[in-house]
Write an enzyme that holds these catalytic residues in place. Structure first.
Site, mmCIF file in Angstrom:
data_model
loop_
_atom_site.group_PDB
_atom_site.id
_atom_site.type_symbol
_atom_site.label_atom_id
_atom_site.label_comp_id
_atom_site.label_asym_id
_atom_site.label_seq_id
_atom_site.Cartn_x
_atom_site.Cartn_y
_atom_site.Cartn_z
ATOM 1 N N TRP A 119 0.745 -1.308 0.233
ATOM 2 C CA TRP A 119 0.064 0.008 0.062
ATOM 3 C C TRP A 119 0.952 1.128 -0.091
ATOM 4 O O TRP A 119 2.002 1.355 0.736
ATOM 5 C CB TRP A 119 -0.794 -0.027 1.282
ATOM 6 C CG TRP A 119 -1.803 1.039 1.416
ATOM 7 C CD1 TRP A 119 -2.673 1.771 0.453
ATOM 8 C CD2 TRP A 119 -1.979 2.063 2.556
ATOM 9 N NE1 TRP A 119 -3.139 2.885 1.150
ATOM 10 C CE2 TRP A 119 -2.859 2.974 2.326
ATOM 11 C CE3 TRP A 119 -1.434 1.850 4.169
ATOM 12 C CZ2 TRP A 119 -3.423 3.788 3.132
ATOM 13 C CZ3 TRP A 119 -1.771 2.732 4.862
ATOM 14 C CH2 TRP A 119 -2.507 4.063 4.751
ATOM 15 N N LYS A 166 -13.590 -0.653 6.496
ATOM 16 C CA LYS A 166 -13.938 -1.388 5.419
ATOM 17 C C LYS A 166 -15.221 -2.374 6.003
ATOM 18 O O LYS A 166 -15.969 -2.244 5.612
ATOM 19 C CB LYS A 166 -12.745 -2.302 4.853
ATOM 20 C CG LYS A 166 -11.669 -1.525 4.228
ATOM 21 C CD LYS A 166 -11.928 -0.254 3.394
ATOM 22 C CE LYS A 166 -10.689 0.192 2.639
ATOM 23 N NZ LYS A 166 -9.823 0.993 3.410
ATOM 24 N N ASP A 199 -0.482 -5.783 9.476
ATOM 25 C CA ASP A 199 -1.593 -4.682 9.063
ATOM 26 C C ASP A 199 -2.672 -5.448 8.639
ATOM 27 O O ASP A 199 -2.689 -5.881 7.364
ATOM 28 C CB ASP A 199 -1.090 -3.562 8.215
ATOM 29 C CG ASP A 199 -1.973 -2.398 7.764
ATOM 30 O OD1 ASP A 199 -2.652 -2.437 8.696
ATOM 31 O OD2 ASP A 199 -1.723 -1.864 6.694
#
Length: 396
Positions: A128, A244, A209
């Protein structure tokens, strides 16, 4: 006064969203940003989360403690490690509520830099985009380990293991436990076992993560790497986000968990994290934290929420299958099975930057230059259009 400052080029994802918003074409499709949309193209929220928000109410809220809401801090480790895991019973998990997953990453990065300032941070190639910015801002030297193989649309597993196996003690390894962002390509449980064995043998520091728990297989299997690392007695940091899976994007609800060798060290970690929070933002947001707490602490709401997340997961899988079916029928000489093998919200499509630009210019379809697509942006109304455009671009 500030004329000597360097201009900011902008974030590649957020800047692309701005470009999309300025596009006047009515048929434009945004597959760039990581937000879950329903089959009508709307950003929705699980009913369980709506119920929790109603319980929290919209009135004034007092400041939370620096470390966040006590109830949420008690529930988070159960979700990630399992309710009966030894690290919880032995008080070895330090948990703080954070400003989403990004806040957890930065807080953990600062903690590690204070304790291991000379260590290097390795992250997957690719990862990311903001991972690099967060750890660089904390003062770390950055590196990468091999991960994505464009030739196989899989993992360069042997190269990854070889790289990790030559790292010096206390090197920090940033890992994606599930639904790898940006590729959608994950390690198998057997591969995780091997990676964690190397981390233990080399005395490396894993930082995991997890922003998409529930979108891969299920809530338990998606946390396999985290639980296995804890089983092995590894020191461990975990950043978690509810952006999310609870659709709490703007409420910034997340957490950082640090597993220590004993309860005494866990108490020292808590003090340092409290100090870090106080110096940066003083206390986390109440609204999102309280909402997440009410979902997790109510058995009925928690079960409803997990089922709703699985419905979101299954819709994403259906869109993966649809785009695979169309592409495979139009270009039978190519293998598009990677679309259904990848997991989570994102897919590395195999498109290069020139092909992505053509999608924007000719078809008003927006992806990142890397070819990353947010599968959750597909729906019954646009998936065939996207698949047809992909086929045209792949043909050249």
């Amino acid at each position: 006064m500030f004329q000597h400052l360097a201009p900011y080029a902008g974030d590649p994802i957020l800047s692309l969203v701005e470009t999309f918003n300025r596009d006047p074409r009515a048929n434009k499709i945004n597959l760039s940003i990581g937000i879950y949309f329903d089959n009508d193209g709307n950003m929705t929220q699980p009913e369980s989360v709506k119920t929790a928000e109603e319980r929290v109410g919209i009135g004034a809220k007092a400041y939370l403690p620096m470390e966040g809401h006590a109830g949420l801090r008690a529930e988070l480790p159960k979700l990630l490690f399992g309710a009966n895991h030894a690290v919880i019973a032995e008080n070895r998990v330090t948990t703080v509520q954070t400003l989403g997953g990004s806040g957890a990453l930065r807080l953990g990065a600062d903690l590690l830099h204070n304790a291991f300032g000379n260590s290097k941070v390795l992250m997957s190639d690719p990862t990311w985009d903001n991972h690099r910015g967060i750890f660089a801002a904390a003062g770390f030297e950055l590196g990468s380990y091999p991960y994505y193989d464009p030739a196989t649309i899989g993992v360069k597993f042997e190269q990854m293991c070889a790289c990790l196996d030559r790292q010096p003690e206390n090197t920090i390894i940033l890992l994606h436990p599930c639904c790898h962002n940006p590729t959608g390509v994950d390690l198998s449980p057997e591969q995780w076992d091997e990676v964690l064995h190397i981390i233990a043998a080399r005395q490396l520091i894993p930082f995991m993560d997890i922003a998409y728990q529930g979108f891969g297989d299920d809530f338990d299997r998606d946390a396999y790497a985290i639980r296995r690392a804890a089983d092995l007695g590894l020191p461990l940091l975990v950043s978690s986000s509810f952006s999310k899976n609870m659709s709490l994007y703007g409420q910034r609800a997340g957490g950082l968990m640090v597993v220590s060798p004993n309860a005494e060290e866990a108490a020292l970690v808590l003090g340092q994290l409290q100090l870090g929070v106080r110096r940066i933002y003083s206390s986390p947001p109440a609204q999102g934290g309280l909402t997440a707490y009410h979902v997790l602490s109510d058995a009925q709401l928690a079960a409803q929420w997990q089922n709703e997340v699985y419905e979101m997961r299954d819709r994403i899988r259906a869109m993966r299958q649809r785009i695979y079916d169309v592409l495979q029928s139009k270009l039978p000489e190519r293998d598009f099975s990677y679309f259904v093998k990848q997991r989570g919200m994102f897919s590395y499509t195999g498109l290069n930057a020139q092909q992505v630009q053509r999608l924007r210019d000719e078809f008003a379809i927006y992806l990142l230059d890397s070819g990353r697509m947010c599968i959750a942006g597909l729906n019954e109304g646009n998936v065939n259009t996207v698949a047809d455009a992909f086929a045209a671009v792949f043909k050249g």
